[in-house]
Write an enzyme that holds these catalytic residues in place. Structure first.
Site, PDB file in Angstrom:
ATOM      1  N   LYS A   1       0.843  -1.192   0.000  1.00 46.55           N
ATOM      2  CA  LYS A   1       0.000   0.000   0.000  1.00 46.55           C
ATOM      3  C   LYS A   1       0.884   1.250   0.000  1.00 46.55           C
ATOM      4  O   LYS A   1       1.907   1.287   0.697  1.00 46.55           O
ATOM      5  CB  LYS A   1      -0.905  -0.042   1.231  1.00 46.55           C
ATOM      6  CG  LYS A   1      -1.942   1.058   1.344  1.00 46.55           C
ATOM      7  CD  LYS A   1      -2.815   0.795   2.576  1.00 46.55           C
ATOM      8  CE  LYS A   1      -3.889   1.842   2.776  1.00 46.55           C
ATOM      9  NZ  LYS A   1      -4.744   1.527   3.959  1.00 46.55           N
TER      10      LYS A   1
ATOM     11  N   SER B   1      -9.401   1.386   3.136  1.00 48.08           N
ATOM     12  CA  SER B   1      -8.614   2.221   2.252  1.00 48.08           C
ATOM     13  C   SER B   1      -7.594   1.431   1.451  1.00 48.08           C
ATOM     14  O   SER B   1      -7.032   1.942   0.484  1.00 48.08           O
ATOM     15  CB  SER B   1      -7.894   3.300   3.090  1.00 48.08           C
ATOM     16  OG  SER B   1      -7.012   2.715   4.043  1.00 48.08           O
TER      17      SER B   1
ATOM     18  N   SER C   1      -9.720  -0.909   7.344  1.00 47.11           N
ATOM     19  CA  SER C   1      -9.221  -0.742   5.980  1.00 47.11           C
ATOM     20  C   SER C   1      -8.549  -1.969   5.399  1.00 47.11           C
ATOM     21  O   SER C   1      -8.286  -2.017   4.203  1.00 47.11           O
ATOM     22  CB  SER C   1      -8.242   0.445   5.923  1.00 47.11           C
ATOM     23  OG  SER C   1      -8.929   1.656   6.131  1.00 47.11           O
TER      24      SER C   1
END
Length: 578
Positions: free
Chosen positions: A56, A131, A155
């Site tokens: 990420k 996310s 997330s």
């Protein structure tokens, strides 16, 4: 099978060929030559040798920018690599690139990114979840077998559920967050995405480390806390409807049926305090933590900023200090209300989300839809719990449905075993878990002993078992035919477990502890008549040594069998009782 280093090189070629503008997984893809060079240096004997990994883009990778979904940061290459990423590389993993996310890791939808919105692998009309959207989709589409995300409010778990994969949210501090652009530093967790629990195990083993450079890192205890069982058999579920969307409700009912084949016992509990805690994350003062973490990057406004993220986080700059302490007090009160539940169960099963919204629904109500998605996930880090999101089949419309297994801090290893059982995978037999600290029931030099009274987890005599080197092996119930009595006498109330042949069909709640042989004699010396050791038959037909009362010793005792167990029999009744 562990991939070899050339697999990562092949994966890089596949990733570049598979680039899809309608599914913006990547923010930065490494040059194939850089990947090939890293793969060439991999030790073939390393535990993750050649495993292709996506990370990420809020985790640092030296020489590459950490945008956190903000293009204004794209010209700032990181000077060092995040600890979690470095530990994967040291274990033989090869990084392919950095993935898309809700900007500044603030969102559960996967649409709050100037780099574009990901969608579920099952539907271009439905959100991917965020996310950690890009990381989840990269695994779900088969581009990589392993990806890193972060999970502050859900997330990691939400995009895992929306894409039909496994998302592990470990205990806070078990994996270092050094080199992670923080969202809420005290709650942030680095998480993994894989297609199976088996693939998550070596990743977690490589990642878990007490990092002296991370002030929020903490070591796993040498032995897990007393109430965490080596083998999880008792799973809690909510005792009331959860207000799910219709398609989710049908899938949830199917999951509850499935749980009956995975858990030995399913217990209904009141989850109100958990859900009340979840609301604190965005309705309480924790927005101030986000403002402290990256508020300076939200000024001045511009097209590089997601307007929803900016509007939400800017509210944190005006949170009064008194509200912060009031919020901490409220959280402490809610945590205390949840604690008794963990004395009786090993894990809690919940849906990951109440529904699966479309991109259009998020666009129409970006704050409201996102807030609803966090209803079952926001509380986990606030209450210091660990969780694993696992696939639970499909809804009738074909969308993936996911559930989460939740347990207290540092229950990561047995929770992974429970998740594996849910997924139909083999349960690990190793004597050491990802934190290096699990005891195996039935270990040499020890004896399984069933306790039914004041030695139960959280009750007054439980410290005796812990001090004697005991470890909770599993929670169970006796076979039918046992009765439980409250023995007469001064001092601490004492239980008397007797096999009368006419006891409750559901048995009596017990805990089975693994005790060193020498400790059993020491414990027996503290137990007065009419109690003594005998053979206790359990709900699964097995027999263990346990503390039983002689029948003549319970003639003047009160029969409390109807309570189902000692904890319920002695639990206070009235205002303030759990």
């Amino acid at each position: 099978m562990t991939p070899t280093a050339p697999d990562a090189v092949a994966a890089t070629r596949d990733v570049h060929r598979a680039a899809d503008p309608d599914q913006p997984i990547w923010i930065t893809l490494l040059d194939p030559a850089e990947v090939a060079d890293a793969a060439a240096r991999v030790d073939p004997a390393a535990p993750l040798a050649g495993t292709a990994v996506a990370i990420k883009d809020n985790l640092d990778l030296a020489g590459h920018p950490t945008t956190a979904g903000c293009p204004a940061l794209a010209d700032r290459p990181a000077t060092s690599t995040a600890t979690a990423v470095r530990r994967l590389v040291d274990a033989g993993a090869v990084i392919l690139g950095k993935t898309n996310l809700d900007q500044f890791a603030t969102g559960l939808v996967g649409t709050r990114s100037p780099y574009g919105a990901c969608h579920s692998v099952a539907s271009a009309a439905h959100v991917s979840g965020g996310s950690s959207s890009g990381s989840a989709v990269a695994v779900a589409t088969g581009l990589v077998p392993l990806a890193l995300g972060t999970d502050t409010a859900g997330s990691g778990r939400v995009p895992a559920a929306f894409n039909g994969i496994v998302g592990v949210k470990p205990t806070r501090g078990l994996i270092s967050t050094a080199g992670v652009l923080p969202a809420c530093a005290s709650l942030d967790c680095v998480t993994t995405f894989t297609r199976t629990v088996a693939e998550a195990r070596p990743a977690l083993a490589a990642l878990a480390w007490a990092d002296p450079d991370d002030p929020w890192s903490r070591p796993a205890p040498a032995q897990p806390p007393a109430g965490i069982a080596t083998r999880m058999r008792v799973v809690a579920v909510p005792d009331r409807p959860l207000g799910l969307d219709p398609a989710h409700e049908i899938a949830w009912r199917a999951a509850l049926t499935r749980l009956g084949a995975v858990a030995a016992h399913v217990v209904e509990v009141d989850v109100t305090a958990f859900l009340d805690a979840a609301r604190l994350l965005y309705e309480g003062p924790w927005l101030a933590a986000r403002w402290a973490a990256f508020g300076q990057l939200l000024e001045p406004d511009g097209p590089h900023l997601d307007p929803t993220v900016r509007d939400i986080v800017r509210r944190g700059r005006d949170v009064p200090g008194a509200d912060v302490f009031a919020g901490l007090d409220r959280l402490a009160a809610l945590r205390r209300r949840t604690e008794p539940i963990w004395s009786d169960v090993d894990a809690l099963l919940l849906p990951v989300t109440p529904g699966h919204p479309t991109l259009a629904e998020v666009a129409a109500d970006p704050v409201g839809v996102n807030a609803r998605l966090g209803r079952f996930t926001n509380f986990v880090n606030l209450l210091d719990l660990c969780a694993v999101a696992v696939p639970a089949g499909q809804r009738r419309d074909g969308l993936p449905f996911g559930v989460q297994l939740i347990a207290p801090a540092f229950a990561d290893a047995p929770l992974l075993d429970l998740a594996a059982a849910w997924c139909g995978e083999p349960v690990a037999d190793a004597a050491a878990d990802a934190t290096g600290s699990i005891a195996v029931a039935g270990a040499t030099g020890s004896l399984a002993v069933a306790v039914a009274g004041a030695h139960l987890t959280g009750l007054p005599l439980n410290p005796q078992l812990v001090d004697l080197g005991g470890r909770l092996a599993y929670r169970a119930r006796t076979a039918p035919g046992y009765r439980l009595y409250r023995l007469a006498g001064p001092g601490l109330p004492r239980p008397g477990l007797v096999r009368t042949g006419d006891g409750p069909a559901g048995g009596i709640a017990v805990e089975v502890w693994q005790l060193p042989h020498q400790a059993v004699g020491a414990l027996l010396g503290t137990v007065p008549a009419p109690l003594g050791l005998g053979s206790v038959e359990l709900d699964d037909g097995s027999r263990v040594v346990g503390f039983l009362a002689e029948e003549h010793g319970v003639r003047d005792a009160v029969d409390v069998s109807a309570a189902g167990g000692w904890r319920a029999a002695v639990r206070p009744v009235g205002p303030g009782s759990p």
